[in-house]
Design a protein around this motif. Structure first.
Motif: not given
Length: 333
Positions: A37, A40, A44, A48-49, A52-54, A129-130, A132
């Motif tokens: 996940v 970025d 997608s 995501r940005e 605020g989701m996967l 979880d978010d 990076v």
């Protein structure tokens, strides 16, 4: 062991595992695809940005690969808008985003998607979880974001030293951990080494589950090097990255393609900086000495100008590692 009862977990992301999933579903109905996940980029990344989701892209590809729905439904999920405000967005990504908003959670949305598209097995996020992804390069620079890493590597003409995630203690999705512990076979890869496979292995609970499972753990080696990620790396180099994370004792088998590509395909890929992975005799000896069983075979096919795994041959070989009875297709792939 009955072929329909064989429980297989595939860990990865990107287009690499989608081909494998299409093959595996012809031989077993018990498939769990554990998907990174950390994506970025592209549609997608925007979703995501903004929401605020996967990121839904890799999960969407696996859903389509395992779907038994009508072909039109698969085309619907993969349709990408070419113009207007939604240019570049995949309709499937937007459907997943809409269901997430409607149901209030990503995992509830996934449950609905499985039903709508008659998915064989399960597609599971490695975490809710978010996360990076970062890469520390050999030139000392640190790059933030999965989609940025290959571009910076190519621009700086350097290589990746290691990757890491933030938060480092991100929690794995409980169903993903359980799937690994309950599996008969866990397949790591194929897929982008640093940006599709390692983000999942960097999850502490996933590493622990791999070390504890009674399943056969199989590493599937990629066919080609990947520009900006694994340039000039050999089979042994790829495996060393995984061993540094999960240990050699965790890995039972290494699957390696030994078939060459056509000269036309080799030339086409070389123009993009990609080459067949090299596997030397000293590497074979060193890996065998670690107790890892090497299985080599013709796992490659060329399709529509692309080099990819032959899903049928590869899947039969994978499943034969946990069953002495040769797998016979129950449906034409």
């Amino acid at each position: 062991m009955n072929k329909q009862a064989t429980k297989v977990v595939v860990i990865g992301g990107g287009s690499g595992i989608s081909v494998i999933l299409r093959g595996l579903k012809q031989y077993t109905e018990h498939i769990s695809a554990i998907v990174t996940v950390a994506d970025d980029g592209g549609s997608s990344g925007v979703i995501r940005e903004d929401l605020g989701m996967l990121p839904p892209g890799d999960i969407r590809n696996c859903i389509v690969a395992l779907s038994e729905a009508e072909p039109l439904m698969a085309r619907l999920m993969q349709h990408r808008f070419k113009s207007g405000q939604f240019a570049g967005h995949s309709l499937g990504n937007m459907i997943i985003a809409g269901l997430t908003d409607m149901q209030g959670s990503f995992d509830e949305a996934l449950a609905n998607i499985h039903d709508i598209f008659a998915v064989t097995g399960r597609v599971l996020p490695v975490s809710l979880d978010d996360i990076v992804l970062y890469a520390k390069l050999e030139d000392g620079n640190v790059v933030r974001g999965e989609s940025n890493i290959p571009n910076v590597v190519k621009w700086n003409k350097t290589a990746i030293d290691k990757v890491f995630i933030d938060p480092a203690d991100a929690k794995a999705y409980p169903e993903s951990v359980t799937a690994i512990l309950d599996a008969d076979l866990v397949l790591i890869g194929p897929g982008s080494l640093y940006t599709s496979i390692m983000p999942s292995l960097l999850m502490p609970e996933i590493k622990t589950a791999l070390c504890q499972t009674a399943a056969k753990v199989v590493v599937s080696m990629n066919l080609m090097t990947q520009p900006g990620e694994t340039d000039a790396m050999t089979v042994g180099d790829h495996l060393d990255v995984l061993i540094d994370r999960i240990g050699a004792d965790t890995i039972d088998y290494l699957l390696v393609n030994n078939q060459t590509v056509s000269s036309a395909a080799a030339e086409r890929y070389a123009k993009k900086g990609a080459h067949l992975l090299k596997f030397s005799a000293p590497e074979r000896s060193r890996i065998s000495a670690l107790g890892i069983k090497i299985v080599e075979g013709d796992f490659l096919e060329e399709y529509a100008g692309y080099v990819r795994h032959d899903a049928a041959k590869f899947s039969q070989q994978v499943l034969n590692l946990v069953d002495t009875v040769r797998y016979i297709p129950h449906a034409k792939y």
